[in-house]
Design an enzyme around this catalytic site. Structure first.
Site, short mmCIF file in Angstrom:
data_model
loop_
_atom_site.label_atom_id
_atom_site.label_comp_id
_atom_site.label_asym_id
_atom_site.label_seq_id
_atom_site.Cartn_x
_atom_site.Cartn_y
_atom_site.Cartn_z
N ASN A 128 0.92 -1.15 -0.18
CA ASN A 128 -0.07 0.09 0.07
C ASN A 128 0.76 1.28 -0.07
O ASN A 128 1.91 1.45 0.52
CB ASN A 128 -1.18 0.00 1.11
CG ASN A 128 -0.24 0.22 2.58
OD1 ASN A 128 0.13 1.13 2.96
ND2 ASN A 128 0.11 -1.05 3.17
N CYS A 173 9.62 10.99 -5.92
CA CYS A 173 9.76 11.54 -7.37
C CYS A 173 8.90 10.85 -8.42
O CYS A 173 8.61 11.28 -9.33
CB CYS A 173 11.01 11.10 -7.85
SG CYS A 173 12.34 12.07 -6.76
N CYS A 185 -3.53 -6.33 -4.73
CA CYS A 185 -3.91 -7.57 -5.56
C CYS A 185 -5.08 -8.37 -4.56
O CYS A 185 -5.88 -9.28 -5.36
CB CYS A 185 -2.80 -8.52 -5.23
SG CYS A 185 -2.30 -8.96 -3.64
N CYS A 245 13.07 14.28 -1.39
CA CYS A 245 14.47 14.42 -1.78
C CYS A 245 14.73 15.57 -2.49
O CYS A 245 15.75 15.81 -2.89
CB CYS A 245 14.52 13.07 -2.40
SG CYS A 245 14.40 12.80 -4.14
#
Ligand SMILES: [Zn+2]
Length: 250
Positions: A128, A173, A185, A245
């Site tokens: 998740n 990113c 699933c 980041c």
């Protein structure tokens, strides 16, 4: 290394990329595996067999009959048992030398940070976005390499985040926000060998990061479509505006 270890790991040691030095690094390493399901199964099996010295397994779930189609570290007799206990038993039979810590808990952000700081490499085998983002952020903060895999239906993907390298993109990113509809699933299904394939690739990236050979999959996204046996290795540039980041983050 003793004689038994030289024999157990002989096929690694004869590889110039691994050799005795690399095997000793594997034996000394600590790897944190979060999620002991479809991906965590092949990851843990290959890492234990490969001689990773210390494995920390995390999962708060119990083995269910519907897991056994793909979660190959668990057995029918383990239904109802905690996944980390069930996995530990088989892994210790495969390699009694591996030191295993089995954490039957849902990690809080604080506990996650603690466990990440003690690991040499972190392997994300969760299913998740909330957990994936939290693991990504904890690894960036601690400067620990992260091997992230995912699989759903007949498709899988793999990336490596290494905060020690300036060019490394991170999971945020790739996905700025969690999608509103979580695909997992349980609702969409998953072809068993797809998780085996992606998990096995994750284990390989761990060996590369620890033994220090080749080029880990940093700055790329590998995708796999099992229906057409279609593999793609896409450049994944670092996003300068990434909330985790990017340049704003000092
Ligand atoms: Zn990022």
């Amino acid at each position: 290394m003793n004689d038994e270890q030289l024999l157990r790991y002989a096929r690694h040691i004869m590889l110039p990329d691994i050799d005795i030095d690399g095997q000793e690094k594997l034996l000394a390493a600590t790897v944190l595996i979060i999620g002991m399901g479809g991906l965590g199964s092949p990851v843990s099996l290959y890492l234990a067999a490969s001689g990773i010295g210390h494995l920390t397994l995390v999962d708060f779930d119990e083995v269910d009959l519907s897991n056994l189609q793909r979660q190959v570290v668990h057995r029918t007799a383990s239904i109802g048992q905690s996944k980390v206990e069930s996995a530990s038993q088989l892994l210790q039979e495969i390699n009694p030398e591996t030191r295993i810590r089995a954490l039957d808990e849902r990690l809080t952000l604080e506990r996650l940070a603690e466990e990440v700081s003690q690991a040499d490499v972190v392997v994300d085998c969760t299913d998740n976005f909330e957990a994936r983002f939290a693991i990504n952020d904890a690894c960036l903060l601690a400067g620990k390499p992260l091997v992230s895999g995912a699989a759903v239906r007949m498709e899988g993907q793999l990336m490596v985040v290494d905060p020690r390298l300036p060019q490394s993109a991170c999971y945020r990113c790739l996905y700025a926000d969690a999608p509103e509809i979580e695909i997992n699933c349980a609702e969409t299904g998953i072809a068993a060998p797809v998780v085996g394939t992606i998990g096995t690739l994750q284990a390989m990236e761990v060996l590369k990061l620890i033994a220090g050979f080749g080029e880990p999959l940093v700055g790329y996204l590998l995708t796999y479509d099992a229906r057409y046996t279609d593999w793609r290795k896409l450049k994944l540039p670092k996003n300068p505006g990434c909330p985790a980041c990017g340049e704003q983050q000092a």
